[in-house]
Design a protein around this motif. Structure first.
Motif, PDB file in Angstrom:
ATOM      1  N   GLN A  25       0.809  -1.294   0.076  1.00 38.71           N
ATOM      2  CA  GLN A  25       0.037  -0.028   0.059  1.00 38.71           C
ATOM      3  C   GLN A  25       0.780   1.296   0.066  1.00 38.71           C
ATOM      4  O   GLN A  25       0.606   2.160  -0.673  1.00 38.71           O
ATOM      5  CB  GLN A  25      -0.778  -0.143   1.186  1.00 38.71           C
ATOM      6  CG  GLN A  25      -2.199   0.720   1.216  1.00 38.71           C
ATOM      7  CD  GLN A  25      -3.141   0.704   2.143  1.00 38.71           C
ATOM      8  OE1 GLN A  25      -2.652   0.616   3.549  1.00 38.71           O
ATOM      9  NE2 GLN A  25      -4.177   0.623   1.901  1.00 38.71           N
ATOM     10  N   ALA A  26       2.049   1.281   0.530  1.00 37.16           N
ATOM     11  CA  ALA A  26       2.972   2.319   0.931  1.00 37.16           C
ATOM     12  C   ALA A  26       3.405   2.642  -0.506  1.00 37.16           C
ATOM     13  O   ALA A  26       3.706   3.911  -0.999  1.00 37.16           O
ATOM     14  CB  ALA A  26       4.002   2.020   1.728  1.00 37.16           C
ATOM     15  N   ILE A  27       3.885   1.720  -1.374  1.00 33.63           N
ATOM     16  CA  ILE A  27       4.431   2.023  -2.717  1.00 33.63           C
ATOM     17  C   ILE A  27       3.292   2.120  -3.758  1.00 33.63           C
ATOM     18  O   ILE A  27       3.474   3.298  -4.612  1.00 33.63           O
ATOM     19  CB  ILE A  27       4.847   0.594  -3.077  1.00 33.63           C
ATOM     20  CG1 ILE A  27       6.414   0.291  -2.194  1.00 33.63           C
ATOM     21  CG2 ILE A  27       5.562   0.812  -4.382  1.00 33.63           C
ATOM     22  CD1 ILE A  27       7.085  -0.869  -2.578  1.00 33.63           C
ATOM     23  N   ALA A  28       2.365   1.676  -3.584  1.00 32.59           N
ATOM     24  CA  ALA A  28       0.986   1.654  -4.433  1.00 32.59           C
ATOM     25  C   ALA A  28       0.330   2.997  -4.393  1.00 32.59           C
ATOM     26  O   ALA A  28      -0.135   3.751  -5.530  1.00 32.59           O
ATOM     27  CB  ALA A  28       0.200   0.580  -4.505  1.00 32.59           C
ATOM     28  N   LYS A  29       0.105   3.262  -3.225  1.00 31.19           N
ATOM     29  CA  LYS A  29      -0.801   4.671  -2.915  1.00 31.19           C
ATOM     30  C   LYS A  29      -0.045   5.756  -2.418  1.00 31.19           C
ATOM     31  O   LYS A  29      -0.556   6.867  -2.390  1.00 31.19           O
ATOM     32  CB  LYS A  29      -1.985   4.247  -1.955  1.00 31.19           C
ATOM     33  CG  LYS A  29      -2.982   3.103  -2.583  1.00 31.19           C
ATOM     34  CD  LYS A  29      -4.083   2.949  -1.732  1.00 31.19           C
ATOM     35  CE  LYS A  29      -4.917   1.720  -2.365  1.00 31.19           C
ATOM     36  NZ  LYS A  29      -6.089   1.626  -1.437  1.00 31.19           N
ATOM     37  N   THR A  59       9.265  11.985   0.022  1.00 25.56           N
ATOM     38  CA  THR A  59       7.883  11.191   0.741  1.00 25.56           C
ATOM     39  C   THR A  59       8.029  10.015   0.035  1.00 25.56           C
ATOM     40  O   THR A  59       7.968   9.002   0.810  1.00 25.56           O
ATOM     41  CB  THR A  59       6.746  12.017   0.517  1.00 25.56           C
ATOM     42  OG1 THR A  59       6.701  13.122   0.729  1.00 25.56           O
ATOM     43  CG2 THR A  59       5.463  11.183   1.070  1.00 25.56           C
ATOM     44  N   ARG A  60       8.512   9.729  -1.356  1.00 26.63           N
ATOM     45  CA  ARG A  60       8.350   8.488  -1.824  1.00 26.63           C
ATOM     46  C   ARG A  60       9.594   7.560  -1.289  1.00 26.63           C
ATOM     47  O   ARG A  60       9.341   6.210  -1.191  1.00 26.63           O
ATOM     48  CB  ARG A  60       8.511   8.774  -3.317  1.00 26.63           C
ATOM     49  CG  ARG A  60       7.443   9.206  -4.165  1.00 26.63           C
ATOM     50  CD  ARG A  60       6.162   8.439  -3.775  1.00 26.63           C
ATOM     51  NE  ARG A  60       6.004   7.084  -4.599  1.00 26.63           N
ATOM     52  CZ  ARG A  60       5.252   6.149  -3.975  1.00 26.63           C
ATOM     53  NH1 ARG A  60       4.395   6.011  -3.155  1.00 26.63           N
ATOM     54  NH2 ARG A  60       5.365   4.799  -4.398  1.00 26.63           N
ATOM     55  N   VAL A 117      10.698   7.951   1.642  1.00 26.95           N
ATOM     56  CA  VAL A 117      10.055   7.102   2.811  1.00 26.95           C
ATOM     57  C   VAL A 117       9.180   6.113   2.939  1.00 26.95           C
ATOM     58  O   VAL A 117       9.276   5.105   3.482  1.00 26.95           O
ATOM     59  CB  VAL A 117       9.345   8.353   3.934  1.00 26.95           C
ATOM     60  CG1 VAL A 117       8.741   7.840   5.219  1.00 26.95           C
ATOM     61  CG2 VAL A 117      10.307   9.351   4.288  1.00 26.95           C
ATOM     62  N   ASP A 118       8.413   6.226   1.888  1.00 28.51           N
ATOM     63  CA  ASP A 118       7.443   5.258   1.572  1.00 28.51           C
ATOM     64  C   ASP A 118       8.213   3.837   1.282  1.00 28.51           C
ATOM     65  O   ASP A 118       7.830   2.642   1.597  1.00 28.51           O
ATOM     66  CB  ASP A 118       6.522   5.621   0.254  1.00 28.51           C
ATOM     67  CG  ASP A 118       5.542   6.445   0.775  1.00 28.51           C
ATOM     68  OD1 ASP A 118       5.149   6.581   1.776  1.00 28.51           O
ATOM     69  OD2 ASP A 118       5.106   7.260  -0.506  1.00 28.51           O
ATOM     70  N   TYR A 119       9.215   3.825   0.389  1.00 30.40           N
ATOM     71  CA  TYR A 119      10.131   2.758  -0.095  1.00 30.40           C
ATOM     72  C   TYR A 119      10.814   2.043   1.097  1.00 30.40           C
ATOM     73  O   TYR A 119      10.791   0.851   1.300  1.00 30.40           O
ATOM     74  CB  TYR A 119      10.851   3.011  -1.207  1.00 30.40           C
ATOM     75  CG  TYR A 119      10.385   3.018  -2.474  1.00 30.40           C
ATOM     76  CD1 TYR A 119      10.064   1.639  -3.245  1.00 30.40           C
ATOM     77  CD2 TYR A 119       9.687   4.106  -3.271  1.00 30.40           C
ATOM     78  CE1 TYR A 119       9.511   1.832  -4.374  1.00 30.40           C
ATOM     79  CE2 TYR A 119       9.034   3.763  -4.472  1.00 30.40           C
ATOM     80  CZ  TYR A 119       9.011   2.679  -5.039  1.00 30.40           C
ATOM     81  OH  TYR A 119       8.336   2.895  -6.119  1.00 30.40           O
ATOM     82  N   LEU A 120      11.295   3.021   1.856  1.00 34.44           N
ATOM     83  CA  LEU A 120      11.770   2.615   3.367  1.00 34.44           C
ATOM     84  C   LEU A 120      10.791   1.740   4.208  1.00 34.44           C
ATOM     85  O   LEU A 120      11.111   0.764   4.830  1.00 34.44           O
ATOM     86  CB  LEU A 120      12.315   3.696   4.164  1.00 34.44           C
ATOM     87  CG  LEU A 120      13.835   4.522   3.555  1.00 34.44           C
ATOM     88  CD1 LEU A 120      14.017   5.523   4.405  1.00 34.44           C
ATOM     89  CD2 LEU A 120      14.808   3.235   3.924  1.00 34.44           C
ATOM     90  N   PHE A 121       9.931   2.381   4.239  1.00 33.28           N
ATOM     91  CA  PHE A 121       8.741   1.802   4.945  1.00 33.28           C
ATOM     92  C   PHE A 121       8.534   0.233   4.301  1.00 33.28           C
ATOM     93  O   PHE A 121       8.328  -0.977   5.402  1.00 33.28           O
ATOM     94  CB  PHE A 121       7.456   2.705   4.889  1.00 33.28           C
ATOM     95  CG  PHE A 121       6.026   1.938   5.809  1.00 33.28           C
ATOM     96  CD1 PHE A 121       5.891   2.477   7.004  1.00 33.28           C
ATOM     97  CD2 PHE A 121       5.330   1.103   5.093  1.00 33.28           C
ATOM     98  CE1 PHE A 121       4.935   1.895   7.767  1.00 33.28           C
ATOM     99  CE2 PHE A 121       4.053   0.607   5.943  1.00 33.28           C
ATOM    100  CZ  PHE A 121       4.073   0.947   7.114  1.00 33.28           C
ATOM    101  N   ALA A 122       8.148   0.250   3.196  1.00 33.45           N
ATOM    102  CA  ALA A 122       7.802  -0.956   2.246  1.00 33.45           C
ATOM    103  C   ALA A 122       8.773  -2.121   2.477  1.00 33.45           C
ATOM    104  O   ALA A 122       8.633  -3.325   2.987  1.00 33.45           O
ATOM    105  CB  ALA A 122       7.592  -0.466   1.174  1.00 33.45           C
TER     106      ALA A 122
END
Length: 213
Positions: A93-97, A189-190, A192-197
């Motif tokens: 979801q983090a990567i897609a949205k 922000t992206r 961070v999203d990829y780090l999270f994922a």
């Protein structure tokens, strides 16, 4: 102190917590929005309310998981497998949205600190994703056969709150600059999203491969 996990677990948990704390979401949006429109005191009051909500979630989850361990280690194992799947879903979801961060600077009547605190508490407590996240995230760091599991779960939950504070406080102190930087640099922000994922996929893989041995 038997309730303190080993150093490897603490490091892994700390990394995951920091990445989660810097990932934009409803709580962060509320802190920054209130700071932009009402001032830092109001932003900090909202943040305090959310942290209190996190403490309540942590306590409820620890009690529930502890009871599950005593009643059925197999059920606890099933929860961990479900948790691994949920972490993979969050990563996707983090990567897609992407992250949700849309603070607004609305002018209006001055909001009391108590109301701001209650708003932070409400955003946290009324978000079903948070309790689901804690129910699936915390169990990844304990074993059903560990007699000190309840104490370790509560220690990690408390550690989550403590580590979140030095991450969120600077966001409130520099809300205007932080908000502008986030809007001007979507690439950050992206990242961070990829780090999270990446981190949460790794935790999911870890629990799945460990149980498969």
């Amino acid at each position: 102190m038997s309730f303190i996990p080993d150093i490897t677990t603490l490091i892994q948990f700390a990394i995951a917590t920091v990445i989660l704390a810097i990932t934009p979401g409803p709580d962060m949006t509320l802190f920054v929005s209130r700071t932009l429109s009402q001032g830092r005191a109001t932003g900090f009051a909202s943040m305090a309310g959310a942290l209190c909500g996190t403490l309540i979630h942590t306590t409820l989850v620890v009690v529930g998981i502890s009871a599950l361990i005593v009643a059925s280690p197999m059920a606890f194992f099933a929860l961990k497998i479900f948790g691994a799947g949920y972490l993979v879903f969050l990563a996707w979801q983090a990567i897609a949205k992407g992250s949700a961060f849309s603070p607004e600077k609305k002018t209006g009547p001055k909001i009391s600190l108590l109301r701001s605190w209650a708003a932070g508490l409400g955003v946290n407590l009324l978000n079903p994703k948070i309790i689901l996240f804690f129910m699936t995230f915390l169990p990844q760091f304990v074993s059903a056969h560990d007699p000190n599991a309840p104490g370790k779960l509560f220690f990690l939950g408390s550690m989550f709150i403590v580590l979140s504070i030095p991450v969120t406080v600077p966001m409130v102190l520099a809300a205007e600059k932080f908000s502008a930087a986030m809007k001007a640099s979507p690439r950050v922000t992206r990242v961070v999203d990829y780090l999270f994922a990446g981190v949460f996929s790794a935790f999911a893989l870890k629990i799945l491969t460990a149980q498969a041995k």
